[in-house]
Design a protein around this motif. Structure first.
Motif, PDB file in Angstrom:
ATOM      1  N   MET A   1      62.187 -68.320  56.749  1.00 56.57           N
ATOM      2  CA  MET A   1      61.970 -69.144  57.949  1.00 56.57           C
ATOM      3  C   MET A   1      60.495 -69.203  58.308  1.00 56.57           C
ATOM      4  O   MET A   1      60.099 -69.301  59.443  1.00 56.57           O
ATOM      5  CB  MET A   1      62.760 -68.557  59.116  1.00 56.57           C
ATOM      6  N   ARG A   2      59.607 -69.165  57.316  1.00 53.92           N
ATOM      7  CA  ARG A   2      58.187 -69.148  57.615  1.00 53.92           C
ATOM      8  C   ARG A   2      57.699 -70.468  58.185  1.00 53.92           C
ATOM      9  O   ARG A   2      56.832 -70.510  59.034  1.00 53.92           O
ATOM     10  CB  ARG A   2      57.395 -68.767  56.371  1.00 53.92           C
ATOM     11  N   ALA A   3      58.235 -71.566  57.699  1.00 51.20           N
ATOM     12  CA  ALA A   3      57.815 -72.837  58.264  1.00 51.20           C
ATOM     13  C   ALA A   3      58.513 -73.105  59.591  1.00 51.20           C
ATOM     14  O   ALA A   3      57.947 -73.695  60.490  1.00 51.20           O
ATOM     15  CB  ALA A   3      58.118 -73.977  57.288  1.00 51.20           C
ATOM     16  N   GLY A   4      59.751 -72.637  59.707  1.00 52.74           N
ATOM     17  CA  GLY A   4      60.479 -72.792  60.967  1.00 52.74           C
ATOM     18  C   GLY A   4      60.720 -74.233  61.359  1.00 52.74           C
ATOM     19  O   GLY A   4      60.710 -74.581  62.521  1.00 52.74           O
ATOM     20  N   ALA A   5      60.927 -75.116  60.327  1.00 48.18           N
ATOM     21  CA  ALA A   5      61.044 -76.539  60.614  1.00 48.18           C
ATOM     22  C   ALA A   5      62.230 -76.845  61.515  1.00 48.18           C
ATOM     23  O   ALA A   5      62.263 -77.874  62.183  1.00 48.18           O
ATOM     24  CB  ALA A   5      61.160 -77.320  59.302  1.00 48.18           C
ATOM     25  N   GLU A   6      63.247 -75.971  61.535  1.00 48.70           N
ATOM     26  CA  GLU A   6      64.440 -76.251  62.318  1.00 48.70           C
ATOM     27  C   GLU A   6      64.297 -75.821  63.780  1.00 48.70           C
ATOM     28  O   GLU A   6      65.198 -76.051  64.581  1.00 48.70           O
ATOM     29  CB  GLU A   6      65.653 -75.553  61.697  1.00 48.70           C
ATOM     30  N   VAL A   7      63.210 -75.215  64.153  1.00 53.10           N
ATOM     31  CA  VAL A   7      63.003 -74.787  65.538  1.00 53.10           C
ATOM     32  C   VAL A   7      62.632 -76.002  66.386  1.00 53.10           C
ATOM     33  O   VAL A   7      61.719 -76.754  66.048  1.00 53.10           O
ATOM     34  CB  VAL A   7      61.898 -73.719  65.628  1.00 53.10           C
TER      35      VAL A   7
ATOM     36  N   VAL B   1      45.341 -63.787  63.621  1.00 58.79           N
ATOM     37  CA  VAL B   1      45.684 -64.515  62.399  1.00 58.79           C
ATOM     38  C   VAL B   1      46.044 -63.533  61.292  1.00 58.79           C
ATOM     39  O   VAL B   1      47.056 -63.692  60.593  1.00 58.79           O
ATOM     40  CB  VAL B   1      44.526 -65.438  61.972  1.00 58.79           C
ATOM     41  N   TYR B   2      45.236 -62.486  61.125  1.00 56.72           N
ATOM     42  CA  TYR B   2      45.529 -61.450  60.133  1.00 56.72           C
ATOM     43  C   TYR B   2      46.898 -60.823  60.384  1.00 56.72           C
ATOM     44  O   TYR B   2      47.734 -60.711  59.478  1.00 56.72           O
ATOM     45  CB  TYR B   2      44.439 -60.374  60.183  1.00 56.72           C
ATOM     46  N   VAL B   3      47.143 -60.456  61.619  1.00 58.15           N
ATOM     47  CA  VAL B   3      48.412 -59.804  61.967  1.00 58.15           C
ATOM     48  C   VAL B   3      49.590 -60.758  61.752  1.00 58.15           C
ATOM     49  O   VAL B   3      50.639 -60.367  61.229  1.00 58.15           O
ATOM     50  CB  VAL B   3      48.365 -59.321  63.429  1.00 58.15           C
ATOM     51  N   SER B   4      49.421 -62.010  62.126  1.00 61.89           N
ATOM     52  CA  SER B   4      50.505 -62.982  61.966  1.00 61.89           C
ATOM     53  C   SER B   4      50.817 -63.234  60.500  1.00 61.89           C
ATOM     54  O   SER B   4      51.978 -63.466  60.133  1.00 61.89           O
ATOM     55  CB  SER B   4      50.124 -64.305  62.652  1.00 61.89           C
ATOM     56  N   LEU B   5      49.805 -63.170  59.642  1.00 63.27           N
ATOM     57  CA  LEU B   5      50.019 -63.372  58.213  1.00 63.27           C
ATOM     58  C   LEU B   5      50.823 -62.243  57.583  1.00 63.27           C
ATOM     59  O   LEU B   5      51.664 -62.476  56.712  1.00 63.27           O
ATOM     60  CB  LEU B   5      48.678 -63.533  57.495  1.00 63.27           C
ATOM     61  N   ILE B   6      50.579 -61.024  58.019  1.00 65.60           N
ATOM     62  CA  ILE B   6      51.275 -59.906  57.380  1.00 65.60           C
ATOM     63  C   ILE B   6      52.617 -59.598  58.044  1.00 65.60           C
ATOM     64  O   ILE B   6      53.419 -58.846  57.495  1.00 65.60           O
ATOM     65  CB  ILE B   6      50.394 -58.629  57.354  1.00 65.60           C
ATOM     66  N   HIS B   7      52.854 -60.182  59.228  1.00 65.93           N
ATOM     67  CA  HIS B   7      54.134 -60.002  59.921  1.00 65.93           C
ATOM     68  C   HIS B   7      54.626 -61.368  60.396  1.00 65.93           C
ATOM     69  O   HIS B   7      54.800 -61.597  61.591  1.00 65.93           O
ATOM     70  CB  HIS B   7      53.978 -59.078  61.122  1.00 65.93           C
TER      71      HIS B   7
ATOM     72  N   GLU C   1      57.521 -63.030  59.613  1.00 69.32           N
ATOM     73  CA  GLU C   1      58.959 -63.308  59.674  1.00 69.32           C
ATOM     74  C   GLU C   1      59.449 -63.177  61.118  1.00 69.32           C
ATOM     75  O   GLU C   1      58.878 -62.418  61.908  1.00 69.32           O
ATOM     76  CB  GLU C   1      59.720 -62.349  58.762  1.00 69.32           C
ATOM     77  N   PRO C   2      60.489 -63.881  61.488  1.00 63.62           N
ATOM     78  CA  PRO C   2      60.935 -63.862  62.894  1.00 63.62           C
ATOM     79  C   PRO C   2      61.339 -62.482  63.387  1.00 63.62           C
ATOM     80  O   PRO C   2      61.138 -62.160  64.566  1.00 63.62           O
ATOM     81  CB  PRO C   2      62.120 -64.840  62.908  1.00 63.62           C
TER      82      PRO C   2
END
Length: 365
Positions: free
Chosen positions: A1-7, A278-284, A286-287
């Motif tokens: 769900m990285r792109a999360g297109a359905e949100v 940005v660094y933190v969001s890249l390594i974590h 997933e929802p």
């Protein structure tokens, strides 16, 4: 769900605003502590709200969230103004920051209120507001040497994080707005208080990242867009390099991540305040990792509330409100107002004509 297109877009707006407030409140009590001290006192990292001292109960937000809320209120009012045939301009956003200034100079609403948000008593708490923001906005109101007049960008050389920490709402605008316009408008709004190119361009980059995410892009694709837009602007190198460093570090093996984050700086200046989340969001990303991300985003020797807020803005937009840690989302200060503004924002930018009752709630300025 990285792109999360359905949100759904509304869920992203609610998630980003509420996620930013959660990150802000999580990091505020440890803002001036060192990373090693935070890790010693919280071996599993800071995953619950703690008190910031006397008069600062757990879950309390700071000026980061206050100014973000006035940003989104300013954008709503800009749209109301546009529906009257006056065009969508950024002047109402600057005017909104002027109303925030009132909340920092008085202990309670005084005189005739300009809109409902200015009447919210809880927003009148001073939570270490940035001196640059205060000085620039006072100057906009009163004039003076090296200070801009109202409606024009400030004349100073500050690149503190006070611009980037408040501009996420620009990224939440619907995809009928071009991402380049979103970037430039967020940079301009940051420039009302912070005149250095990095202070403005880091703000534009954050808005662009969130805007692309809200259109269903992956975080990596959103970062690619922001990187390309940055290169079109003079003085982009500090912000571009900070984002490149964040992406490079995120690609390394996961060992010692709480220490690795310190390599990106303290977040006191705009490009660092963007690079850390940005660094933190890249390594974590997933929802189910949102709390892990927020906990890491505030665990460093620096401006923990701002990096926590920006991390929450990004991941809240990526995954929507449902991915936010339930206990923190239900107890953060101002939750009802935050979600009301989110829903009003979606309502306003979903319509094509003026609505009198809504215009009364958000008078154009």
């Amino acid at each position: 769900m990285r792109a999360g297109a359905e949100v759904a877009w509304q869920d992203r707006v609610r998630g980003s605003l509420l996620g930013g407030a959660i990150g802000d409140a999580l990091g505020a009590p440890v803002e001036f502590e060192s990373g090693p001290k935070i890790r010693k006192e919280h071996p599993q990292l800071l995953r619950t709200f703690v008190s910031g001292g006397s008069g600062w109960p757990p879950g309390t937000i700071t000026d980061d969230t206050q100014m973000t809320l006035f940003t989104i209120e300013g954008l709503i009012r800009a749209s109301v103004r546009a529906h009257r045939g006056l065009g969508l301009t950024l002047a109402p956003v600057h005017h909104a920051y002027d109303r925030w200034l009132d909340t920092q100079q008085h202990s309670a609403p005084t005189g005739e209120r300009d809109g409902w948000l200015q009447g919210e008593q809880w927003l009148y708490a001073r939570r270490a507001p940035g001196r640059t923001c205060l000085a620039a906005l006072r100057g906009s109101r009163h004039g003076g040497p090296r200070i801009t007049q109202y409606g024009v960008e400030v004349v100073n050389d500050s690149k503190g994080c006070g611009g980037v920490m408040r501009v996420a709402p620009f990224g939440l605008l619907p995809d009928s707005f071009e991402t380049e316009w979103v970037f430039d408008s967020a940079a301009t709004a940051a420039g009302y208080t912070h005149g250095h190119p990095s202070g403005k361009l880091a703000s534009g980059a954050l808005a662009a990242i969130i805007h692309r995410i809200c259109s269903g892009a992956t975080l990596d694709a959103a970062l690619d867009t922001a990187a390309e837009l940055l290169t079109r602007h003079e003085g982009h190198e500090e912000t571009s390099n900070a984002l490149a460093d964040a992406r490079e570090l995120a690609a390394l093996p996961p060992a010692h991540r709480p220490a690795t984050i310190e390599q990106l700086g303290g977040g006191w200046v705009a490009e660092e305040a963007l690079a850390i989340p940005v660094y933190v969001s890249l390594i974590h990303q997933e929802p189910e990792q949102v709390l892990d991300a927020l906990a890491l985003a505030v665990t460093h020797s620096g401006d923990s509330d701002s990096t926590g807020a920006i991390c929450g803005n990004i991941l809240g937009a990526l995954h929507g409100e449902a991915a936010l840690p339930t206990e923190l989302a239900s107890t953060v200060e101002g939750r009802a107002v935050i979600l009301q503004l989110a829903d009003d924002f979606v309502d306003e930018f979903s319509r094509t004509e003026s609505r009198p009752g809504f215009a009364k709630r958000y008078p154009s300025s």
